[in-house]
Design a protein around this motif. Structure first.
Motif: not given
Length: 134
Positions: A33-42, A49-53, A81-84
């Motif tokens: 669910e969190i991964s999907s939300a990140l994919e919609h956020y970008v 990417f967001p700095d934090s969840l 959460y870690e972003k590249s």
């Protein structure tokens, strides 16, 4: 004669195994669910990417958010959460398992979005770090 102590140990072991299965299933669902939300956020935020969840729960001008709330892992801790840090569009969402410590196996295994499976092989050695890339 019936070995009541043995029967009780067997029932307790089955109960512990079912509880662990429920916890890992919940962790898998949360991570997906969190991964999907990140994919919609970008795409909605200029490819960043967001700095934090927590940013996934912030409301936009219309009062909408990507996630209504952030789930805790089944052991009551926040997901990591870690972003590249490079140019690539990649991220990692993970839980450290029941013990909350990096590494481990069984219920103490670390899980992330690259596999939705425990990180490590049968010998308990950690696999190479893999980001979800899109």
């Amino acid at each position: 004669s019936i070995d009541f102590d043995g029967l009780l140990r067997l029932l307790r072991a089955n109960s512990d195994s079912e509880r662990a299965d429920r916890q890992w299933n919940q962790a898998r669902r949360d991570i997906l669910e969190i991964s999907s939300a990140l994919e919609h956020y970008v795409p909605a935020h200029g490819g960043k990417f967001p700095d934090s969840l927590e940013e996934l729960t912030e409301k936009d001008a219309n009062g909408n958010s990507i996630l209504p709330t952030l789930s805790k892992d089944p052991w009551g801790r926040s997901y990591i959460y870690e972003k590249s840090s490079g140019e690539g569009k990649a991220f990692r969402v993970r839980t450290l398992g029941a013990d909350g410590v990096e590494g481990g196996s069984g219920e103490n295994a670390d899980w992330d979005n690259s596999t939705a499976n425990p990180i490590g092989n049968a010998d308990g050695e950690e696999k190479p770090f893999v980001y979800k890339v899109f």
